[in-house]
Design a protein around this motif. Structure first.
Motif, PDB file in Angstrom:
ATOM      1  N   PRO A  11       3.328  -3.526 -13.389  1.00 21.75           N
ATOM      2  CA  PRO A  11       2.235  -3.028 -14.237  1.00 21.75           C
ATOM      3  C   PRO A  11       1.834  -1.581 -13.958  1.00 21.75           C
ATOM      4  CG  PRO A  11       1.390  -4.496 -12.547  1.00 21.75           C
ATOM      5  CD  PRO A  11       2.883  -4.560 -12.456  1.00 21.75           C
ATOM      6  N   GLY A  12       2.349  -0.945 -12.934  1.00 19.89           N
ATOM      7  CA  GLY A  12       1.953   0.425 -12.621  1.00 19.89           C
ATOM      8  C   GLY A  12       0.584   0.452 -11.966  1.00 19.89           C
ATOM      9  N   GLY A  13      -0.092   1.585 -12.049  1.00 19.27           N
ATOM     10  CA  GLY A  13      -1.420   1.713 -11.461  1.00 19.27           C
ATOM     11  C   GLY A  13      -1.349   2.184 -10.020  1.00 19.27           C
ATOM     12  N   SER A  14      -2.527   2.314  -9.425  1.00 24.55           N
ATOM     13  CA  SER A  14      -2.587   2.751  -8.029  1.00 24.55           C
ATOM     14  C   SER A  14      -3.867   2.218  -7.405  1.00 24.55           C
ATOM     15  CB  SER A  14      -2.540   4.283  -7.937  1.00 24.55           C
ATOM     16  OG  SER A  14      -3.679   4.828  -8.579  1.00 24.55           O
ATOM     17  N   TYR A  15      -3.896   2.202  -6.096  1.00 17.90           N
ATOM     18  CA  TYR A  15      -5.103   1.789  -5.375  1.00 17.90           C
ATOM     19  C   TYR A  15      -5.107   2.520  -4.039  1.00 17.90           C
ATOM     20  CZ  TYR A  15      -8.798  -1.010  -3.402  1.00 17.90           C
ATOM     21  OH  TYR A  15      -9.990  -1.390  -2.840  1.00 17.90           O
ATOM     22  N   GLU A  43      -1.225  -5.995 -10.060  1.00 14.76           N
ATOM     23  CA  GLU A  43      -0.024  -6.119  -9.225  1.00 14.76           C
ATOM     24  C   GLU A  43       0.056  -7.517  -8.601  1.00 14.76           C
ATOM     25  OE1 GLU A  43       2.181  -3.064  -6.726  1.00 14.76           O
ATOM     26  OE2 GLU A  43       1.088  -4.174  -5.178  1.00 14.76           O
ATOM     27  N   LEU A  44      -1.091  -8.071  -8.225  1.00 13.08           N
ATOM     28  CA  LEU A  44      -1.080  -9.426  -7.654  1.00 13.08           C
ATOM     29  C   LEU A  44      -0.516 -10.439  -8.660  1.00 13.08           C
ATOM     30  CD1 LEU A  44      -4.447  -9.771  -5.723  1.00 13.08           C
ATOM     31  CD2 LEU A  44      -2.147  -9.730  -4.739  1.00 13.08           C
ATOM     32  N   ASP A  45      -0.889 -10.286  -9.937  1.00 15.21           N
ATOM     33  CA  ASP A  45      -0.372 -11.191 -10.972  1.00 15.21           C
ATOM     34  C   ASP A  45       1.145 -11.058 -11.085  1.00 15.21           C
ATOM     35  OD1 ASP A  45      -2.891 -12.085 -11.506  1.00 15.21           O
ATOM     36  OD2 ASP A  45      -3.193 -10.829 -13.282  1.00 15.21           O
ATOM     37  N   TRP A  46       1.605  -9.815 -11.123  1.00 18.63           N
ATOM     38  CA  TRP A  46       3.052  -9.552 -11.231  1.00 18.63           C
ATOM     39  C   TRP A  46       3.788 -10.124 -10.004  1.00 18.63           C
ATOM     40  CZ3 TRP A  46       6.310  -6.595  -8.109  1.00 18.63           C
ATOM     41  CH2 TRP A  46       7.581  -6.320  -8.635  1.00 18.63           C
ATOM     42  N   LEU A  47       3.215  -9.845  -8.829  1.00 16.90           N
ATOM     43  CA  LEU A  47       3.850 -10.288  -7.586  1.00 16.90           C
ATOM     44  C   LEU A  47       3.876 -11.815  -7.490  1.00 16.90           C
ATOM     45  CD1 LEU A  47       5.038  -8.938  -5.053  1.00 16.90           C
ATOM     46  CD2 LEU A  47       2.743  -8.981  -4.058  1.00 16.90           C
ATOM     47  N   THR A  97       6.007  -1.078  -4.465  1.00 16.76           N
ATOM     48  CA  THR A  97       4.745  -1.669  -4.910  1.00 16.76           C
ATOM     49  C   THR A  97       3.555  -0.981  -4.236  1.00 16.76           C
ATOM     50  OG1 THR A  97       5.018  -3.332  -3.195  1.00 16.76           O
ATOM     51  CG2 THR A  97       5.694  -3.963  -5.417  1.00 16.76           C
ATOM     52  N   ILE A  98       2.404  -1.144  -4.850  1.00 16.12           N
ATOM     53  CA  ILE A  98       1.166  -0.567  -4.296  1.00 16.12           C
ATOM     54  C   ILE A  98       0.884  -1.187  -2.931  1.00 16.12           C
ATOM     55  CG2 ILE A  98      -1.320  -0.291  -4.682  1.00 16.12           C
ATOM     56  CD1 ILE A  98      -0.652  -0.701  -7.744  1.00 16.12           C
ATOM     57  N   CYS A  99       1.042  -2.517  -2.845  1.00 19.89           N
ATOM     58  CA  CYS A  99       0.714  -3.186  -1.578  1.00 19.89           C
ATOM     59  C   CYS A  99       1.649  -2.722  -0.456  1.00 19.89           C
ATOM     60  CB  CYS A  99       0.720  -4.697  -1.732  1.00 19.89           C
ATOM     61  SG  CYS A  99       2.287  -5.433  -2.200  1.00 19.89           S
ATOM     62  N   ASN A 104       2.374   0.370   4.425  1.00 15.52           N
ATOM     63  CA  ASN A 104       3.118   1.374   5.193  1.00 15.52           C
ATOM     64  C   ASN A 104       2.162   2.472   5.686  1.00 15.52           C
ATOM     65  OD1 ASN A 104       5.122   3.018   6.208  1.00 15.52           O
ATOM     66  ND2 ASN A 104       6.330   3.075   4.354  1.00 15.52           N
ATOM     67  N   ARG A 105       1.286   2.920   4.788  1.00 16.65           N
ATOM     68  CA  ARG A 105       0.352   3.999   5.144  1.00 16.65           C
ATOM     69  C   ARG A 105      -0.631   3.539   6.224  1.00 16.65           C
ATOM     70  NH1 ARG A 105      -1.770   4.896   0.226  1.00 16.65           N
ATOM     71  NH2 ARG A 105       0.115   6.023  -0.316  1.00 16.65           N
ATOM     72  N   LEU A 106      -1.152   2.321   6.092  1.00 23.25           N
ATOM     73  CA  LEU A 106      -2.114   1.826   7.092  1.00 23.25           C
ATOM     74  C   LEU A 106      -1.432   1.629   8.446  1.00 23.25           C
ATOM     75  CD1 LEU A 106      -4.179  -0.763   5.007  1.00 23.25           C
ATOM     76  CD2 LEU A 106      -4.676   1.654   5.439  1.00 23.25           C
ATOM     77  N   ALA A 107      -0.192   1.150   8.418  1.00 22.09           N
ATOM     78  CA  ALA A 107       0.539   0.967   9.680  1.00 22.09           C
ATOM     79  C   ALA A 107       0.748   2.312  10.366  1.00 22.09           C
ATOM     80  CB  ALA A 107       1.886   0.285   9.420  1.00 22.09           C
TER      81      ALA A 107
END
Ligand code: NI
Length: 274
Positions: A11-15, A43-47, A97-99, A104-107
């Motif tokens: 679905p695209g988008g960002s968070y 994204e949760l729906d898609w995933l 994916t956004i998640c 990766n960024r938080l790690a």
């Protein structure tokens, strides 16, 4: 084995999400932290569709890439704690994916490392309604290569409401500061992949981290953690990604006899030793 499945476009988008200084300090002290949200509902729906397709078809990216963590590899009938290893090999788009990018960024933030220095790999663990098995107390490093030391963070995201009753994460603060404890295979059967720590688990100090779908916990590879049996009528789907710096070779291999035991059993069954 991989199956050809057509999925709808992402679905695209960002968070945007990042950790506060207090959260980073909390992670260093306690060995875990969490965020309430790491991705979008879209994204949760898609995933969720992708996730269900992998489990419904029992898809592994390679021989031995799908199995029940709590029963022998070749057990028939109802799975109680099925796992898909390296789902990004079934669908490389999972790495865009956004998640995944946020994890990766938080790690990187938690490790004080450059984002590009980390490599990641994923796994999905599903607890079916009512019969979902516990994931016993364990340290992730107990599963890993005895020839290396690791600097890593595990990021665990539920796709469903995660409560104590459905199998949210539970941690023992500070337990990451010790060594890898002795572990054994569930049921003391090396044909069962899942491990449990045999000794040294102070269960009374456990802290549960309930989350809404799309929240995430982060934990150190030596953090003792647990999820309870799923006693609810809903499934509990979790998508976990591990991010690590290049491991460093140890002078002497770590003493983890349960790993050799499991590898011998998988070799006997002609399965990959992931
Ligand atoms: Ni674990």
């Amino acid at each position: 084995m991989p199956v050809e499945i057509e999925f709808a476009p992402h679905p695209g988008g960002s968070y945007d999400v990042s950790l506060s200084t207090a959260q980073v300090e909390g992670f260093r002290r306690d060995g875990f932290t969490h965020v309430d949200r790491i991705t979008t509902d879209e994204e949760l729906d898609w995933l969720g569709v992708v996730y269900d397709a992998f489990f419904d078809s029992r898809s592994g990216a390679f021989e031995g890439g799908y199995f029940d963590l709590a029963r022998p590899y070749d057990a028939e009938g109802q799975d109680v704690l099925p796992q898909v290893l390296n789902p990004e090999r079934l669908l490389p788009q999972l790495r865009d994916t956004i998640c995944y990018r946020n994890a990766n960024r938080l790690a990187a933030q938690l490790l004080g490392a450059d984002l590009r220095a980390l490599t990641g790999w994923g796994h999905m663990i599903r607890k079916p309604p009512l019969v979902g098995h516990e994931t016993p107390w364990h340290q992730d490093e107990a599963y890993w290569d005895v020839d290396y030391d690791f600097c890593a963070v595990g990021v665990w995201m539920p796709l469903d409401v995660a409560t104590v009753e459905s199998g949210c994460m539970q941690f023992i603060p500070g337990s990451h500061q010790g060594e890898v404890l002795p572990h054994r295979h569930i049921g003391d059967d090396p044909a069962v992949h899942g491990l449990y720590a045999t000794d040294g688990v102070e269960r009374a100090r456990a802290v549960a981290v309930p989350l809404k779908p799309g929240g995430a916990t982060m934990h150190h590879p030596r953090m003792l953690h647990y999820t309870a049996p799923n006693t609810t009528p809903n499934q509990r789907r979790a998508y976990a990604n591990e991010f690590q710096l290049p491991p460093t070779r140890r002078a002497e291999p770590a003493h983890r006899p349960w790993i050799a035991e499991g590898q011998r059993e998988r070799a006997r069954r002609g399965l990959a030793s992931s």
